[in-house]
Design a protein around this motif. Structure first.
Motif, PDB file in Angstrom:
ATOM      1  N   LEU A   1       0.825  -1.205   0.000  1.00 47.21           N
ATOM      2  CA  LEU A   1       0.000   0.000   0.000  1.00 47.21           C
ATOM      3  C   LEU A   1       0.863   1.261   0.000  1.00 47.21           C
ATOM      4  O   LEU A   1       0.465   2.281  -0.581  1.00 47.21           O
ATOM      5  CB  LEU A   1      -0.939  -0.008   1.202  1.00 47.21           C
TER       6      LEU A   1
ATOM      7  N   GLU B   1      -0.583   2.329  -8.822  1.00 43.35           N
ATOM      8  CA  GLU B   1      -1.581   2.214  -7.759  1.00 43.35           C
ATOM      9  C   GLU B   1      -2.488   1.003  -7.937  1.00 43.35           C
ATOM     10  O   GLU B   1      -2.689   0.210  -7.002  1.00 43.35           O
ATOM     11  CB  GLU B   1      -2.428   3.479  -7.675  1.00 43.35           C
TER      12      GLU B   1
ATOM     13  N   VAL C   1      -2.607  -2.025  -5.260  1.00 42.45           N
ATOM     14  CA  VAL C   1      -3.829  -2.258  -4.477  1.00 42.45           C
ATOM     15  C   VAL C   1      -4.329  -3.677  -4.701  1.00 42.45           C
ATOM     16  O   VAL C   1      -4.744  -4.361  -3.756  1.00 42.45           O
ATOM     17  CB  VAL C   1      -4.907  -1.225  -4.836  1.00 42.45           C
TER      18      VAL C   1
ATOM     19  N   GLN D   1      -4.618  -6.452  -1.765  1.00 36.45           N
ATOM     20  CA  GLN D   1      -5.870  -7.168  -1.472  1.00 36.45           C
ATOM     21  C   GLN D   1      -5.648  -8.674  -1.483  1.00 36.45           C
ATOM     22  O   GLN D   1      -6.190  -9.397  -0.645  1.00 36.45           O
ATOM     23  CB  GLN D   1      -6.950  -6.780  -2.486  1.00 36.45           C
TER      24      GLN D   1
ATOM     25  N   GLU E   1      -6.592   1.360   7.029  1.00 31.01           N
ATOM     26  CA  GLU E   1      -6.692   1.374   5.566  1.00 31.01           C
ATOM     27  C   GLU E   1      -8.044   0.794   5.163  1.00 31.01           C
ATOM     28  O   GLU E   1      -8.542  -0.140   5.802  1.00 31.01           O
ATOM     29  CB  GLU E   1      -5.576   0.531   4.933  1.00 31.01           C
TER      30      GLU E   1
ATOM     31  N   LEU F   1      -9.979  -0.692   1.692  1.00 26.09           N
ATOM     32  CA  LEU F   1     -10.071  -1.072   0.294  1.00 26.09           C
ATOM     33  C   LEU F   1     -11.524  -1.400   0.005  1.00 26.09           C
ATOM     34  O   LEU F   1     -12.208  -1.988   0.842  1.00 26.09           O
ATOM     35  CB  LEU F   1      -9.197  -2.295  -0.016  1.00 26.09           C
TER      36      LEU F   1
ATOM     37  N   ARG G   1     -10.321  -0.482  -4.940  1.00 24.29           N
ATOM     38  CA  ARG G   1      -9.790   0.866  -4.830  1.00 24.29           C
ATOM     39  C   ARG G   1      -9.352   1.120  -3.392  1.00 24.29           C
ATOM     40  O   ARG G   1      -9.923   0.573  -2.460  1.00 24.29           O
ATOM     41  CB  ARG G   1     -10.831   1.900  -5.257  1.00 24.29           C
ATOM     42  N   ARG G   2      -8.375   1.972  -3.259  1.00 26.68           N
ATOM     43  CA  ARG G   2      -7.852   2.327  -1.943  1.00 26.68           C
ATOM     44  C   ARG G   2      -8.254   3.749  -1.591  1.00 26.68           C
ATOM     45  O   ARG G   2      -8.088   4.671  -2.400  1.00 26.68           O
ATOM     46  CB  ARG G   2      -6.340   2.204  -1.933  1.00 26.68           C
TER      47      ARG G   2
END
Length: 807
Positions: A417, A425, A429, A433, A481, A483, A496-497
């Motif tokens: 991350l 990105e 990500v 995940q 965080e 996601l 998506r983060r």
């Protein structure tokens, strides 16, 4: 929830427990013997007792079998050995009693048919008998085993419609440890000698028992027990220090003292391999607790490790890694990196290089310019050895996950991350995940065993429909965080983060969840409201724009979030999240599928209830009220039994087997005690005169099913999960998977009969009319809210959660 007499209340409820809880070795006569001999502070006198020799022979045979135990449950072999009849009028000697009770308690600790409460009670009785007679070695053995019982999981319990009991979260447990420490001035064994001081804290029982075990073992010359007790105690106090910032310095100091004492004992161990292994672990704990101040004793330990096994790659690797840590703490980075390279080379020569991931992670600390490469190499090394690691460490009985995996997973997620910027990105990500998903699977398999919950084909983002949102909260040591992925994009759907939230960390968020859940479930105050709003702002507000009215939110929770009922989170207008969205929980994507569009026309339901008090080896379970009516709600409408629905009152295992063999059941509703706390392999439901392990339930369900034809829905309406215990909170999530169901609806805490019946009546009416499981549960919860009165309180409707398939 399974209503056993809670072991966490030994101080306040031991006397009634001694009178009412019996262990059914082979009937009332044996229970009377065991309870009389092993209950702390004695018990009623018997007309006849076994002789000392009979007790010694039974104890020796039981201990020999316990020492040889493998994966098989030793209960069936050992329990008959401990069945003794009276032949003499005098009570047996303290030594014979303490050793016998220590064996009986150990059986209850390790057996899947055992009881946490019984194990604690018998081992405490064994300790008190030995301590009163000045028998240090039996006292140390009993105390050590007692510490392991308390470490193996929560024994908190409640009863539907009654007050919750037991440990009130991790914060309360830590506070109680401080109180116990302050209350005792003459040594840790005082807490075990004085039952009145044992208050509701497994953590307190653990720390007192392990410290006492080490003290008593040293007095008797038992260096092995002393060293192992100090090792577990040091690691326990270090873990508490991580979760309690206010008391971290004190707990680290205590951990350092335990590690130092343990090292002194470990140096005197006769077996070279054991000496090297225990010295290495204690030296690591000493460095974690005291840092560079521990350098002299760590250097001495490293020399002793090399001498113990001069030709062993494991010992040479451990010694080099210890010296590397000391050099790094002293500022000699070049020497530290050289020693770590040597440690990695030696470890890689082992058949199972279990420490390779951990030491690559250490190298990342020593070489921050290449941290990412080292961390990802550590993760790759973990993935290579993870399938080969035993579920439990054979020396300390800690899980392989806690020893070898957790920090590696967290660090790997962190670096992925951290690199999720710019053009990289999306890929980063996605990779993060996938690591998080492997992390969730590893946690579940660590608790339940990979053979109990084999992974399935994971849910993929493209399988989500429009209006379905999947959320991954990730609790890291320094931040939160999030996601997420929104459905409806087909092959374009991707995780998506959101911007990381560094204003809160894993520890602070866990405390927030604890405040919300305990306040709500105990129903004693309104402190859940501000906590609920804070949690909404942290977890939901960042994705609020994706949640249209009536949308679906699927959460893959982390840590303390497993015990959080997301439905009760409050937005800025004091609207519950359930008033905006349907909600489901997925333990991991590999154990979750969306399910069908709705229930089909061939729905076959089996509802089984229990309203009897039950005494079994797992403990005593009070009579439940209202479960028969609840089962009727599931199987009966307008006074008539629904077609393709069957009802069984006061069911036995044989009744379930017969019913499930005769028909292909889609929905199984069990209105009975259910226990998910404590050791996962003894999670069970209570039937008439017996318990059914969840592993047995899975076998029953799968015996007459074709491949892929799983139970669609399992409903468990009288259960409770532990708050403040990450492993215990996985119990409910794992229950559905372990039982072989696509989805489950269960209560997170005890709920009164009226509220349960009303919610279930509405749920089944809607579900039979074609609503999906998530729609039916949400509308049932909304009906209670809109109906007002007592059942509108979130402490009633928010307890019920949907796990797994939601359609």
């Amino acid at each position: 929830m399974a209503r056993t007499v809670s072991a966490t209340g030994l101080g306040r409820r031991l006397a009634p427990a001694a009178a009412s809880v019996v262990l059914l070795w082979a009937g009332a006569a044996q229970a009377a013997l065991t309870d009389t001999l092993c209950i702390p502070s004695g018990g009623a006198a018997l007309a006849a007792y076994p002789s000392d020799e009979a007790l010694r022979q039974a104890t020796a045979a039981a201990e020999a079998r316990l020492a040889q135990r493998g994966a098989d449950d030793p209960y069936a072999e050992i329990a008959p050995v401990l069945e003794l009849s009276g032949s003499v009028g005098a009570r047996p000697s303290a030594r014979a009693v303490s050793e016998y009770c220590a064996a009986a308690g150990e059986l209850m600790r390790v057996s899947v048919q055992g009881s946490q409460y019984q194990a604690q009670t018998y081992l405490l009785g064994a300790f008190q008998a030995a301590s009163a007679a000045g028998l240090n070695r039996p006292a140390s053995l009993a105390a050590y085993r007692l510490g392991l019982v308390s470490l193996s999981g929560s024994t908190a319990s409640g009863t539907r419609g009654g007050a919750r009991r037991g440990v009130r979260g991790a914060a309360a447990a830590v506070d109680e440890v401080r109180q116990q420490t302050a209350a005792v001035t003459s040594g840790p064994c005082d807490l075990l000698r004085n039952t009145a001081l044992l208050i509701n804290a497994n953590l307190g029982v653990s720390t007192a028992s392990l410290a006492c075990a080490a003290e008593q073992a040293r007095l008797s010359g038992d260096e092995r027990t002393a060293a192992l007790a100090d090792l577990r105690l040091a690691r326990l106090r270090l873990a508490v220090a991580e979760s309690d910032a206010a008391g971290a310095a004190d707990f680290r100091r205590q951990a350092g003292e335990a590690a130092s004492s343990g090292l002194a004992s470990a140096h005197r161990l006769a077996d070279p391999a054991l000496r090297a292994e225990v010295l290495g672990r204690l030296a690591q704990a000493a460095l974690d607790a005291r840092g560079l101040a521990a350098a002299p004793e760590v250097a001495h330990a490293a020399d002793a490790i090399r001498m113990a096994q001069p030709d062993g790659p494991a010992a040479q690797a451990v010694a080099a890694a210890l010296e590397a840590r000391v050099a790094f703490l002293a500022g000699d980075v070049a020497r530290a990196r050289g020693l770590m390279d040597a440690a990695l080379l030696a470890e890689s020569q082992r058949d199972l290089p279990a420490r390779l991931p951990e030491w690559r992670l250490l190298l990342a600390e020593m070489d921050p310019d290449h941290r990412e490469a080292h961390v990802l190499a550590a993760y790759d090394a973990l993935e290579a050895v993870r399938p080969l690691l035993p579920r439990f460490d054979p020396l300390t009985e800690e899980t392989a996950f806690s020893l070898y995996m957790r920090r590696i997973f967290q660090s790997a997620v962190d670096v992925q991350l951290a690199g999720a910027v710019g053009a990289r990105e999306a890929i980063r990500v996605r990779d993060a995940q996938q690591i998080v998903e492997a992390y969730r699977q590893a946690e579940l398999q660590s608790v339940f065993g990979s053979e109990c919950i084999p992974a399935r084909e994971p849910l993929t983002p493209e399988a989500l429909k429009a209006g379905e949102v999947l959320l991954y909260p990730i609790l890291l040591p320094d931040r939160l965080e999030l996601l997420y992925v929104a459905g409806g994009a087909g092959g374009e759907a991707r995780f998506r983060r959101l911007p990381p939230n560094r204003a809160i960390d894993r520890q602070a968020l866990s405390r927030l969840v604890e405040r919300a859940v305990l306040s709500l479930s105990y129903g004693e105050d309104e402190t859940w409201r501000p906590a609920s709003r804070q949690l909404y702002d942290l977890l939901i507000r960042p994705i609020e724009g994706e949640l249209a009215e009536g949308s679906l939110l699927v959460v893959v929770p982390d840590g303390a979030l497993r015990s959080l009922p997301f439905a009760m989170l409050l937005d800025g207008q004091d609207r519950y999240l359930v008033q905006r969205s349907r909600i489901a929980v997925a333990p991991a994507l590999a154990y979750s599928q969306a399910g069908g569009a709705g229930q089909d026309e061939r729905l076959q339901l089996l509802a089984a209830s229990l309203e009897l008090e039950v005494r079994v080896p797992a403990g005593y379970f009070e009579k439940l009220e209202g479960t028969a009516n609840e089962a009727k709600v599931a199987a009966v409408a307008d006074g008539q039994r629904i077609e393709r629905a069957r009802l069984i009152e006061n069911f036995r295992k044989a009744d379930l087997v017969q019913a499930l063999t005769r028909e292909q059941v889609n929905v199984l509703h069990l209105a009975t005690h259910a226990s998910f706390n404590g050791r996962s392999d003894r999670a069970f439901i209570v039937a008439n005169g017996e318990v059914i392990l969840l592993s047995e339930l899975r076998q029953i369900l799968s015996a007459n099913r074709t491949r892929g034809d799983e139970l669609d829905l399992l409903v468990l309406s009288a259960c409770e999960t532990a708050v403040g215990d990450d492993e215990a909170s996985m119990g409910l999530a794992g229950a559905a998977v372990q039982a072989g169901a696509r989805s489950a609806i269960a209560s997170l805490w005890p709920v009164n009969d009226a509220g349960t019946a009303e919610l279930m009546k509405t749920f089944y009416s809607l579900y039979r009319d074609g609503r999906s499981k998530s729609e039916a549960l949400r509308e049932a919860q909304l009906a209670l809210i809109d109906g007002g009165g007592e059942n509108a309180a979130p402490g009633i409707w928010a307890a019920f959660t949907l796990l797994g398939a939601w359609r």
